[in-house]
Design an enzyme around this catalytic site. Structure first.
Site, PDB file in Angstrom:
ATOM      1  N   THR A 101      31.698  44.509  44.220  1.00 26.84           N
ATOM      2  CA  THR A 101      32.093  43.527  43.221  1.00 26.84           C
ATOM      3  C   THR A 101      33.558  43.207  43.472  1.00 26.84           C
ATOM      4  O   THR A 101      34.417  44.076  43.363  1.00 26.84           O
ATOM      5  CB  THR A 101      31.905  44.069  41.798  1.00 26.84           C
ATOM      6  OG1 THR A 101      30.525  44.356  41.594  1.00 26.84           O
ATOM      7  CG2 THR A 101      32.362  43.044  40.773  1.00 26.84           C
ATOM      8  N   LYS A 176      28.145  37.965  39.317  1.00 32.60           N
ATOM      9  CA  LYS A 176      28.404  39.356  38.940  1.00 32.60           C
ATOM     10  C   LYS A 176      29.406  39.428  37.785  1.00 32.60           C
ATOM     11  O   LYS A 176      29.313  40.304  36.926  1.00 32.60           O
ATOM     12  CB  LYS A 176      28.928  40.146  40.141  1.00 32.60           C
ATOM     13  CG  LYS A 176      29.165  41.636  39.851  1.00 32.60           C
ATOM     14  CD  LYS A 176      27.895  42.361  39.406  1.00 32.60           C
ATOM     15  CE  LYS A 176      28.184  43.801  38.989  1.00 32.60           C
ATOM     16  NZ  LYS A 176      28.516  44.684  40.102  1.00 32.60           N
TER      17      LYS A 176
END
Length: 295
Positions: A101, A176
């Site tokens: 991420t 995300k």
């Protein structure tokens, strides 16, 4: 078009989630080359037959499909764009899949630099924590060229069950951020619900049986609330990494002139946990803060 047979896969980052993900690739029969800063973290994979190398450069020179799952955007930038990184040492036609991420802007930069070298780069962050990684049931959010997504899809299927192409480079990372924003506020609600149940004299475990399958149901409620009640605060996902994600999301929201009060509140609470030494605990340790505050 990438042929899935006779492919050597590289994997960089063998932490809580990365190690399980890399194991699935070995179990599928692919030769695997691994690198992480701490060799000991890759020992289980080495014992399964993975080849350990000393630098990302070594991975780039030997593998045609490379996954990365590291901690912070700075780590991603070094691994991809550094002197000994994947892009400057990669082979034209190879595929780079960043599952960390990270910042959407960095994903776009990596895509652009890779394209100059004839290398295909996609951003493919995941959700599902240690359980999803271990059971190969991750949700995978993909950004980049659709043709690249199609080419690596068979490999992604070894790691997850919900694999969705979101759009151009950076789209996976933006998706995300949506995921982390939703989780941040939800975790507050989960903790408040459990503390409320306890203060009302209820059995929180039986309360969970009622509310986890109803309209209040969520992954965090089903998977992390039981850990809270069992005093299990081991990291399926580190608080320090969650704070990193929230910082990225707050920055992106600011650039879009968007207010995110729920996210800001969640980050402030997690910041206080870090101050008390909980940065290496799992995100469910927010329960500790709430319990102490509600006495």
């Amino acid at each position: 078009m990438l042929k899935t047979e006779n492919v050597t896969i590289g994997f960089i980052g063998t932490g809580v989630m990365g190690k399980s993900m890399a194991s699935h690739l070995i179990n599928a029969g692919y030769p695997l080359i691994v690198y992480s800063r701490t060799k000991a973290k890759a020992q289980d994979l080495i014992e399964k037959g993975a080849l350990w190398v000393d630098t990302p450069k070594d991975v780039a020179e030997r593998a045609s499909v490379i996954f990365t799952m590291v901690g912070y955007p700075a780590d991603v930038e070094e691994i991809y764009l550094g002197k000994n990184g994947l892009i400057s040492n990669g082979v034209s036609g190879s595929y780079l899949i960043d599952m960390t991420t990270s910042a959407p802007s960095l994903a776009i930069k990596i895509y652009q630099e890779a394209k100059k070298m004839g290398i295909h780069a996609i951003d493919a962050p995941v959700s599902g924590g240690d359980v999803g990684a271990r059971e190969a049931k991750l949700s995978i959010m993909v950004g980049g060229d659709y043709e690249s997504f199609e080419a690596v899809h068979p490999f992604l299927e070894l790691l997850g069950t919900n694999i969705v192409y979101q759009g151009k480079a950076g789209a996976g990372q933006h998706t995300k951020m949506c995921n982390q924003i939703a989780i941040a506020s939800n975790m507050i609600g989960v903790c408040e619900a459990i503390i409320y149940a306890e203060k009302a004299g209820l059995n929180p475990e039986t309360v969970l049986k009622s509310i986890s399958t109803g309209a209040a149901g969520s992954w965090s409620l089903s998977n992390l609330a039981p850990r809270m009640l069992n005093g299990d605060f081991a990291p399926g996902f580190y608080i320090k990494h969650f704070i990193k994600d929230m910082k990225i999301a707050l920055n992106e929201a600011e650039q879009m002139n968007m207010e995110v009060p729920g996210l800001a509140l969640a980050k402030s609470l997690y910041d206080q946990l870090v101050e008390s030494g909980e940065e290496n605990s799992g995100t469910q340790a927010l329960y500790k803060y709430w319990k102490s505050e509600q006495k």
